[in-house]
Motif scaffolding. Sequence first.
Motif, short mmCIF file in Angstrom:
data_model
loop_
_atom_site.label_atom_id
_atom_site.label_comp_id
_atom_site.label_asym_id
_atom_site.label_seq_id
_atom_site.Cartn_x
_atom_site.Cartn_y
_atom_site.Cartn_z
N GLY A 51 -77.82 -159.90 27.70
CA GLY A 51 -78.24 -159.56 26.10
C GLY A 51 -78.21 -157.90 26.12
O GLY A 51 -77.75 -157.52 25.14
N PHE A 52 -78.57 -157.46 27.03
CA PHE A 52 -78.51 -155.90 26.94
C PHE A 52 -76.96 -155.44 27.00
O PHE A 52 -76.64 -154.62 26.25
CB PHE A 52 -79.29 -155.02 28.24
N VAL A 53 -75.98 -156.13 27.78
CA VAL A 53 -74.82 -155.97 27.65
C VAL A 53 -74.22 -156.06 26.43
O VAL A 53 -73.41 -155.18 25.61
CB VAL A 53 -73.96 -156.56 28.88
N VAL A 54 -74.49 -157.34 25.89
CA VAL A 54 -73.94 -157.47 24.32
C VAL A 54 -74.37 -156.67 23.37
O VAL A 54 -73.55 -156.29 22.56
CB VAL A 54 -74.43 -159.07 24.08
N ALA A 55 -75.60 -156.23 23.55
CA ALA A 55 -76.36 -155.39 22.56
C ALA A 55 -75.52 -154.11 22.51
O ALA A 55 -75.15 -153.52 21.36
CB ALA A 55 -77.92 -154.99 22.60
N GLY A 56 -75.34 -153.45 23.86
CA GLY A 56 -74.56 -152.08 23.65
C GLY A 56 -73.00 -152.34 23.25
O GLY A 56 -72.66 -151.24 22.61
N ALA A 148 -75.56 -146.17 26.20
CA ALA A 148 -76.36 -146.05 27.32
C ALA A 148 -77.76 -146.15 27.27
O ALA A 148 -78.44 -146.92 28.03
CB ALA A 148 -76.27 -144.60 27.82
N PHE A 149 -78.20 -146.10 26.01
CA PHE A 149 -79.56 -146.54 25.46
C PHE A 149 -79.80 -147.75 24.99
O PHE A 149 -81.01 -148.38 25.38
CB PHE A 149 -80.07 -145.33 24.52
N LEU A 150 -78.79 -148.54 24.79
CA LEU A 150 -78.88 -149.92 24.37
C LEU A 150 -78.60 -150.77 25.63
O LEU A 150 -78.92 -151.89 25.54
CB LEU A 150 -77.83 -150.27 23.30
N GLN A 155 -81.60 -152.00 31.20
CA GLN A 155 -80.98 -152.78 32.31
C GLN A 155 -81.71 -152.13 33.29
O GLN A 155 -82.39 -152.66 34.24
CB GLN A 155 -79.42 -152.55 32.27
N LEU A 156 -81.84 -150.80 33.47
CA LEU A 156 -82.63 -150.18 34.58
C LEU A 156 -84.06 -150.58 34.71
O LEU A 156 -84.71 -151.02 35.78
CB LEU A 156 -82.28 -148.69 34.40
N LEU A 157 -84.58 -150.56 33.53
CA LEU A 157 -86.05 -150.92 33.09
C LEU A 157 -86.27 -152.41 33.72
O LEU A 157 -87.18 -152.67 34.41
CB LEU A 157 -86.30 -150.93 31.61
N ARG A 272 -80.81 -145.82 12.24
CA ARG A 272 -82.10 -145.63 12.61
C ARG A 272 -82.75 -146.46 13.41
O ARG A 272 -83.60 -146.05 14.26
CB ARG A 272 -82.87 -145.61 10.99
N ALA A 273 -82.34 -147.86 13.48
CA ALA A 273 -83.09 -148.55 14.32
C ALA A 273 -82.67 -148.38 15.77
O ALA A 273 -83.36 -148.38 16.96
CB ALA A 273 -82.70 -150.19 14.10
N VAL A 274 -81.32 -148.01 16.07
CA VAL A 274 -80.94 -147.66 17.25
C VAL A 274 -81.58 -146.01 17.80
O VAL A 274 -82.05 -146.01 19.02
CB VAL A 274 -79.21 -147.45 17.26
N ILE A 275 -81.77 -145.21 16.90
CA ILE A 275 -82.44 -144.04 17.31
C ILE A 275 -83.99 -144.32 17.56
O ILE A 275 -84.45 -143.57 18.63
CB ILE A 275 -82.19 -143.22 16.05
#
Length: 382
Positions: A51-56, A148-150, A155-157, A272-275
């Motif tokens: 999911g994180f990969v797809v979101a980014g 990186a932040f999405l 992913q690291l977390l 704004r949601a991404v920020i």
Amino acid sequence: MSQPGTQYTKLRWLLTIVGLILYVIDIWTDIGLALKYFHEKHFVWSGLTVGFVVAGLLVTQIFSHAWYRDDMNDKQINPEGKTTISGMSKVGLAFLHLFGMGIFTRYYHLLNQGSKVVWTKMNSYPVQVHQNLFCLATDLSMLKLLEAFLESVPQLLLQLYIVMGHNECSVVQYISMACSFFNIAWALVDYRRCLRRSLRHINEMPSGLPTIVYLLYKLCTITSLILSYVLLLMLSVYSTVALTVLWLLGTIWTHTLKTNFCSSGGLEILYRAVIGVILTFTFFNVKGQDTKVAMILYYLFHFVVNITAPLLLALLKPELQTATSLLTVSGLIFGVSVLGLVCLVVYYLKLHPRGKLREADEVDGLRKGTESTRRIRNFLHP
């Protein structure tokens, strides 16, 4: 004729390739880890990793496509009203981004155009050609920062939570975490340097000590906050509610600032949601204004979280009080948090490259008012 300080050099071109390699490795290690979890029947972990990969990928494709369309419709960038940009039609652009090739397309154009400049005599190209390359690089660095932040940061977390909270350790996990960490570091520095280089009214970020201190400030503060979030998740998975609230607060704050980054209202809401996600992990100046008070308040809250998380875990889960891992992580959180805040103060007091040029002096840079210039000016400022 281009001057030494305005050239897109061979080193920058080669570093672009390094960034591409890190990006690809980071994604593929995460996909490999998701497959490993799926094989072991850890379906939730597998789904979150994918999911994180797809979101980014999804968000960067959306913005990349929108920026191409903005440039195509801008009369200063495209005065002849061509229906193609960089050799691609609107249909071709949509097709490439639909299959997740947006960033790779931008890498191709930057490397292709850059190779024609850096591997020939540099003084044969005017300043504007080099400046255009920096703008291409800045667009790419913006997308890499969002990715990186999405993808890399969440992913690291997640992987740290699995390793520390469930004692699930494997070589693939450590490789994935290392790749995420390096991708975050690269995205932060590359974005910082590209942004300052592409804006003519701001001094370029010096190499050496200023870059190292800035990187330490960002990485240490982000790392300490991620570790604190991991401890809170170990305390209770319902801590995800608190993280969601933090994201909402960041998104609402960005909304109250009335950002004007995107060319459409729907994209502005997504932006704004991404920020909001980014502000959950680190502070960025959303509108390029003086935010000294906001930054101080943000990092005071940041420090409170870093102190509170280990204490709550130790008090509410006493069986972990003497655990070496908890003591080690608590010490690491405190140490890197203090180091990060010290680097922040040192950087902004002693090493920050102050801008000396005024916008009125911008005579041979990008044409003011174009979509690409507006995009750079209205994006995040560290």
